[in-house]
Write an enzyme that holds these catalytic residues in place. Structure first.
Site, PDB file in Angstrom:
ATOM      1  N   SER A 134       4.097   1.808   8.191  1.00 39.57           N
ATOM      2  CA  SER A 134       3.854   0.679   7.475  1.00 39.57           C
ATOM      3  C   SER A 134       4.959   0.900   6.132  1.00 39.57           C
ATOM      4  CB  SER A 134       2.661   1.300   6.856  1.00 39.57           C
ATOM      5  OG  SER A 134       2.120   1.774   7.715  1.00 39.57           O
ATOM      6  N   HIS A 162       0.536  -1.465  -0.380  1.00 36.53           N
ATOM      7  CA  HIS A 162       0.631   0.576  -0.246  1.00 36.53           C
ATOM      8  C   HIS A 162       0.953   1.533  -0.234  1.00 36.53           C
ATOM      9  CE1 HIS A 162       0.753  -0.165   4.041  1.00 36.53           C
ATOM     10  NE2 HIS A 162       0.583   1.340   4.567  1.00 36.53           N
ATOM     11  N   ASP A 191     -11.466  -8.153  -0.083  1.00 45.16           N
ATOM     12  CA  ASP A 191     -11.105  -8.184   1.516  1.00 45.16           C
ATOM     13  C   ASP A 191      -9.889  -8.880   1.816  1.00 45.16           C
ATOM     14  OD1 ASP A 191     -11.011  -6.774   3.244  1.00 45.16           O
ATOM     15  OD2 ASP A 191     -12.421  -7.627   4.394  1.00 45.16           O
TER      16      ASP A 191
END
Length: 383
Positions: free
Chosen positions: A316, A175, A240
């Site tokens: 992250s 991400h 998901d």
């Protein structure tokens, strides 16, 4: 080598049954398990249109599907697993390709992976990732920052953290460069930052020699040559399962010349020393600081580790590591066993609870990432 069609649950149980040895060579030495690993190899590559690089960088991700939701879903079929482990490669000139892979088994063992469905409802995410007292440690001074293991943590120009896992490779979260639909702004000119002393001699300047302030550091940047993102992240966001595949590998344009930390297959949480994990990252509430933390693993699924390590956006992509005994070399060794992904708000037995989540390096993911690094599956037989 032969492909195994159908469900991968048989491979998963074979792995659990015969793919590892006793986790301890002695009661006081938690030992790296020995796995027989599958092989993930490219089968075909297609050219894709150039992306528009229009996504906003997200420094954290969230999901409402917790451990029970994750554990209750079926394993992917062989064809689904191949789709998830296929990957996109983005090059510095903006071109990109999609590579389809095959999964092969050697010595009658392999790997399976669970994924989550999207049917579980969840609460809205809270804005904190600190649990009780803030237990993070800012690392100061070049004697620490420039030495292993802290020196393996690097900063991405998109705002995330990464970890050096080879001479020219950085492991991070998917991400940090891709939002599941397209690449984030700045990815085409992605850079990786290495902390170094601000002054050439490593000092503080002539008028600061007796200062009690921490030594000033700066980032030296290296451009990224290409990136690899699994299709499980890109396709998975539609149903998901994406968080299971929230990892990416960056290849630098030149070697970084620092000691790196090898990747390893994530052992079960009960085999981790003290049940704890460690990671360091560039949390955005402490700009310019490398922040170290460790904590207990609270729960686990096949693909994820649930913990409450204090963290903020910017951390992250940090490599989650442990230190265990390497039986063959008769030495202690740290390995990256996961990638810190983000925050998850979970309904636990009717009571809301939040976790920070790390993506585990499973045998299949190890085989894929190792092949990205080495380019030869024969160099990826030891996890």
């Amino acid at each position: 080598m032969a492909g195994i069609p159908g469900l991968l649950f048989l491979l998963f149980f074979l792995l659990c049954a015969v793919g590892q040895v006793s986790p301890y060579s002695a009661p006081w030495k938690p030992t790296w398990p020995a796995y027989r690993l599958p092989v993930v190899l490219p089968q075909s590559t297609l050219n894709l249109a150039k992306p528009d690089f229009g996504a906003e960088a997200k420094l954290e991700v969230s999901s409402s599907c917790g451990p029970q939701c994750h554990k209750g879903t079926p394993l992917p079929t062989y064809e689904e697993a191949k789709q998830y482990l296929s990957y996109e490669t983005l090059y510095a000139n903006g071109s990109r390709t999609e590579t389809q892979v095959g999964i092969y088994i050697l010595s009658s063992s392999g790997d399976g992976a669970q994924h989550r469905d999207s049917g579980s409802s969840g609460k809205s995410r809270r804005k904190r990732q600190i649990y009780g007292y803030d237990s993070r440690f800012s690392i100061f001074g070049k004697d620490f920052l420039l030495n292993y293991p802290f020196s393996t943590s690097v900063k991405l120009s998109t705002g995330c953290t990464g970890t050096l896992v080879a001479e020219k490779h950085v492991l991070t979260a998917a991400h940090c460069i891709h939002d599941g639909k397209t690449y984030v702004k700045g990815t085409q000119k992605l850079r990786v930052g290495f902390l170094k002393p601000k002054f050439k001699d490593g000092g503080r300047g002539a008028n600061d020699s007796t200062s009690a302030m921490p030594e000033q550091m700066k980032f030296q940047w290296i451009r990224v040559k290409r990136t690899h993102v699994p299709k499980g992240w890109i396709k998975g966001n539609a149903n998901d399962i994406g968080m299971d595949y929230d990892y990416a590998l960056l290849e630098l344009k030149k070697p970084h010349k620092r000691k790196f930390m090898k990747i390893g297959v994530s052992p079960p949480a009960k085999q981790l020393p003290g049940g704890r994990i460690h990671f360091s990252g560039y949390d955005n509430d402490r700009p310019g600081n490398l922040v170290y933390r460790f904590c207990d693993v609270k729960d686990e699924t096949y693909d994820l580790l649930y913990q409450q390590c204090d963290a903020q956006p910017g951390a992250s992509g940090s490599g989650v590591y442990v230190r265990m005994w390497k039986r063959q070399q008769q030495k202690w060794e740290r390995k990256i066993i996961g990638i810190f992904s983000g925050h998850q708000w979970v309904d636990m037995n009717g009571s809301p609870q939040d976790f920070n989540v790390a993506v585990r390096i499973t045998p299949l993911k190890y085989a894929q990432i190792c092949y990205w690094i080495k380019g030869n599956y024969l160099d990826c037989r030891e996890g």
